[in-house]
Design a protein around this motif. Sequence first.
Motif, PDB file in Angstrom:
ATOM      1  N   ILE A 198       1.070  -1.142   0.358  1.00  0.00           N
ATOM      2  CA  ILE A 198      -0.225   0.282  -0.018  1.00  0.00           C
ATOM      3  C   ILE A 198       1.013   1.398   0.726  1.00  0.00           C
ATOM      4  N   ILE A 199       0.821   2.027  -0.946  1.00  0.00           N
ATOM      5  CA  ILE A 199       1.366   3.294  -1.410  1.00  0.00           C
ATOM      6  C   ILE A 199       0.602   4.742  -1.209  1.00  0.00           C
ATOM      7  N   SER A 200       1.635   5.587  -1.397  1.00  0.00           N
ATOM      8  CA  SER A 200       1.374   6.878  -1.576  1.00  0.00           C
ATOM      9  C   SER A 200      -0.560   7.349  -1.118  1.00  0.00           C
ATOM     10  N   PRO A 201      -0.425   7.302   0.329  1.00  0.00           N
ATOM     11  CA  PRO A 201      -1.883   8.206   0.543  1.00  0.00           C
ATOM     12  C   PRO A 201      -1.216   9.528   0.796  1.00  0.00           C
ATOM     13  N   GLY A 207     -10.612  15.692   4.594  1.00  0.00           N
ATOM     14  CA  GLY A 207     -10.342  14.877   5.865  1.00  0.00           C
ATOM     15  C   GLY A 207     -11.410  14.018   5.752  1.00  0.00           C
ATOM     16  N   ARG A 208     -12.081  13.762   5.340  1.00  0.00           N
ATOM     17  CA  ARG A 208     -13.556  12.584   4.887  1.00  0.00           C
ATOM     18  C   ARG A 208     -12.861  11.362   4.474  1.00  0.00           C
ATOM     19  N   SER A 209     -11.983  11.119   3.189  1.00  0.00           N
ATOM     20  CA  SER A 209     -11.233  10.393   2.890  1.00  0.00           C
ATOM     21  C   SER A 209      -9.707  10.232   2.861  1.00  0.00           C
ATOM     22  N   LEU A 210      -9.188   9.181   1.934  1.00  0.00           N
ATOM     23  CA  LEU A 210      -7.991   8.897   1.752  1.00  0.00           C
ATOM     24  C   LEU A 210      -7.545   8.623   0.929  1.00  0.00           C
ATOM     25  N   ALA A 211      -7.478   9.143  -0.350  1.00  0.00           N
ATOM     26  CA  ALA A 211      -7.306   8.814  -1.391  1.00  0.00           C
ATOM     27  C   ALA A 211      -5.712   7.900  -1.967  1.00  0.00           C
ATOM     28  N   TYR A 212      -5.472   6.349  -2.267  1.00  0.00           N
ATOM     29  CA  TYR A 212      -4.322   5.316  -1.704  1.00  0.00           C
ATOM     30  C   TYR A 212      -4.203   3.867  -3.298  1.00  0.00           C
ATOM     31  N   VAL A 213      -2.583   4.091  -3.651  1.00  0.00           N
ATOM     32  CA  VAL A 213      -2.249   2.521  -4.186  1.00  0.00           C
ATOM     33  C   VAL A 213      -2.394   1.975  -3.257  1.00  0.00           C
ATOM     34  N   SER A 214      -3.059   0.679  -4.245  1.00  0.00           N
ATOM     35  CA  SER A 214      -2.671  -0.686  -3.708  1.00  0.00           C
ATOM     36  C   SER A 214      -2.447  -1.501  -4.576  1.00  0.00           C
ATOM     37  N   PHE A 215      -1.451  -2.869  -3.980  1.00  0.00           N
ATOM     38  CA  PHE A 215      -1.505  -3.654  -5.024  1.00  0.00           C
ATOM     39  C   PHE A 215      -2.226  -4.795  -5.270  1.00  0.00           C
ATOM     40  N   VAL A 222      -5.615   2.732  -7.779  1.00  0.00           N
ATOM     41  CA  VAL A 222      -6.240   3.891  -6.895  1.00  0.00           C
ATOM     42  C   VAL A 222      -7.186   3.856  -6.952  1.00  0.00           C
ATOM     43  N   TYR A 223      -7.595   4.203  -5.392  1.00  0.00           N
ATOM     44  CA  TYR A 223      -8.697   3.438  -4.310  1.00  0.00           C
ATOM     45  C   TYR A 223      -8.717   5.510  -3.789  1.00  0.00           C
ATOM     46  N   VAL A 224     -10.220   5.443  -3.286  1.00  0.00           N
ATOM     47  CA  VAL A 224     -10.357   6.447  -2.697  1.00  0.00           C
ATOM     48  C   VAL A 224     -11.201   6.075  -1.325  1.00  0.00           C
ATOM     49  N   GLN A 225     -10.991   5.878  -0.263  1.00  0.00           N
ATOM     50  CA  GLN A 225     -11.724   5.400   0.656  1.00  0.00           C
ATOM     51  C   GLN A 225     -11.979   6.398   2.395  1.00  0.00           C
ATOM     52  N   GLU A 226     -13.967   5.552   2.235  1.00  0.00           N
ATOM     53  CA  GLU A 226     -14.297   6.994   3.356  1.00  0.00           C
ATOM     54  C   GLU A 226     -13.438   6.665   4.713  1.00  0.00           C
ATOM     55  N   VAL A 227     -13.365   7.737   5.381  1.00  0.00           N
ATOM     56  CA  VAL A 227     -12.174   7.367   6.873  1.00  0.00           C
ATOM     57  C   VAL A 227     -13.003   6.707   7.509  1.00  0.00           C
ATOM     58  N   ALA A 228     -14.925   7.439   7.621  1.00  0.00           N
ATOM     59  CA  ALA A 228     -15.328   6.885   8.752  1.00  0.00           C
ATOM     60  C   ALA A 228     -16.084   5.811   8.524  1.00  0.00           C
ATOM     61  N   GLY A 240      -1.947  -1.102 -16.770  1.00  0.00           N
ATOM     62  CA  GLY A 240      -0.406  -1.061 -16.634  1.00  0.00           C
ATOM     63  C   GLY A 240      -0.813  -0.454 -15.124  1.00  0.00           C
ATOM     64  N   SER A 241      -0.287   0.947 -15.300  1.00  0.00           N
ATOM     65  CA  SER A 241       0.000   0.776 -13.452  1.00  0.00           C
ATOM     66  C   SER A 241      -1.127   2.732 -12.791  1.00  0.00           C
ATOM     67  N   ASN A 242      -1.063   2.849 -12.334  1.00  0.00           N
ATOM     68  CA  ASN A 242      -2.035   3.860 -11.414  1.00  0.00           C
ATOM     69  C   ASN A 242      -1.168   3.882 -10.610  1.00  0.00           C
ATOM     70  N   SER A 243      -1.085   5.301 -10.326  1.00  0.00           N
ATOM     71  CA  SER A 243      -0.537   5.727  -9.593  1.00  0.00           C
ATOM     72  C   SER A 243      -0.413   6.766  -9.022  1.00  0.00           C
ATOM     73  N   ALA A 244       0.552   7.099  -7.920  1.00  0.00           N
ATOM     74  CA  ALA A 244       0.804   8.922  -7.477  1.00  0.00           C
ATOM     75  C   ALA A 244      -0.594   9.410  -7.317  1.00  0.00           C
ATOM     76  N   PRO A 245      -2.041   9.265  -6.219  1.00  0.00           N
ATOM     77  CA  PRO A 245      -3.265  10.237  -6.769  1.00  0.00           C
ATOM     78  C   PRO A 245      -2.153  11.782  -5.953  1.00  0.00           C
ATOM     79  N   ALA A 246      -3.361  12.816  -6.285  1.00  0.00           N
ATOM     80  CA  ALA A 246      -2.866  14.054  -5.321  1.00  0.00           C
ATOM     81  C   ALA A 246      -4.620  14.592  -5.709  1.00  0.00           C
TER      82      ALA A 246
END
Length: 428
Positions: A198-201, A207-215, A222-228, A240-246
């Motif tokens: 898991i990389i690149s949170p 502040g309600r969501s986190l984007a990150y990369v999971s293999f 790239v995933y977006v996850q609700e924190v609550a 191909g590869s999907n990475s480095a969300p901003a």
Amino acid sequence: MTSRRDLVRLTAGLSSTLLLPVAARAQFRVEISGVGASQVPIAVLKLRDEERAPLPISAIVRADLERSGLFKMVDGGAAAFDETARPVFADWRGKGSDALAAGSITRLADGRFDVRYRLWDVVKGTELAAQAVAVPKEDLRLAAHRIADEIYQKLTGDRGVFSTRIAYVSKTAGRYTLWIADADGEAAQVAVSGPEPIISPAWSPDGRSLAYVSFEARKAMVYVQEVASGKRRVVAGYKGSNSAPAWSPDGTQLVVTLTRDGLSQLYSLSRTGDNLQRLTTSNAIDTEATFSPDGKWVYFVSDRGGSPQIYRLPARGGNAERVTFSGGYNISPALSPDGRSMAYVTRLNGNTFRLALMDFGSGNVTTLTDSSDDESPCFAPNGRLIMYASRAGGRDVLMTTTLDGSIKARLNAPQADVREPVWGPFGR
């Protein structure tokens, strides 16, 4: 943001398993080094009846303030009074204290705790702040952080960040875990965990969501996850590869790095994964995007000039212009909240990677660390501290530093290698 070390680690593919969020603790030990040029001397007394509470509230407040680098703790000795006291200011001035905080904690009949405190300006002999809150046991640490926030703001004029949260990734016994914790690393909870990297949170601006990369799907997505709620969705799962969300500053868009059309290039898309648009078209690797605070620019790393350097281009695409010129290897840009400076990682003397800070106004670059394996810098939401990952004692650790590099704090988790910190926004 993809860390330099993770680019090496992620060469091996593994199977994955997703866990539901569960509560856990990752107790950090904070080690502070360095001396600030100007620190406010303050006495933060032990709360009356604090020994009957499950947490050392005053110690948490003191640790928060010390870690900022702006305060020097004054020993209150055996002084025993609470928020109702009338301090003899001359006595506290004699102890060398410019400010004094005292209070009490009482367990209520319904099980909650009544936490009270008062802050005095010892030099002027005036009251600066007072607070009384009734909180359940599980919110006592947050109450302590909020007291520290108020003291910080009253005495510096800047908003405190001690009640904000951070996210980071650990690797323990072959499992990768994305954690969400208090800004001091305590009270950590699992957001997602599994045997795959898991990389690149990246925190959403609210502040309600986190984007990150999971293999976990045997490729970078790239995933977006609700924190609550823990609910999540794939927003970039292209060929191909999907990475480095901003995240964009308004939270409506993401910029990601995709290889769907060949080399790693930057693309923008909505927070739900729609409206994909290509931003860069180069014969180089373009990655590690981050928005400027005003949303007008996207800063990123490219080797289009022959070595990794930081560039920027208009957020809607266009011509890129080079930003870093000092040194042959500069990566991982992070913009300060006021947009006036940029932290990044620069390579020195062959294989030494250190944290640097560029002031956009003057163009001056300052090396903030003397370590050799720094990565993943991010600013606190008030812009007064930078958190980053480094190596110490053969393991990955999280560090904070003041902007002049004079005060550093090591957040030392005893059981896990920790990396890729990212500081959440104000509000909680």
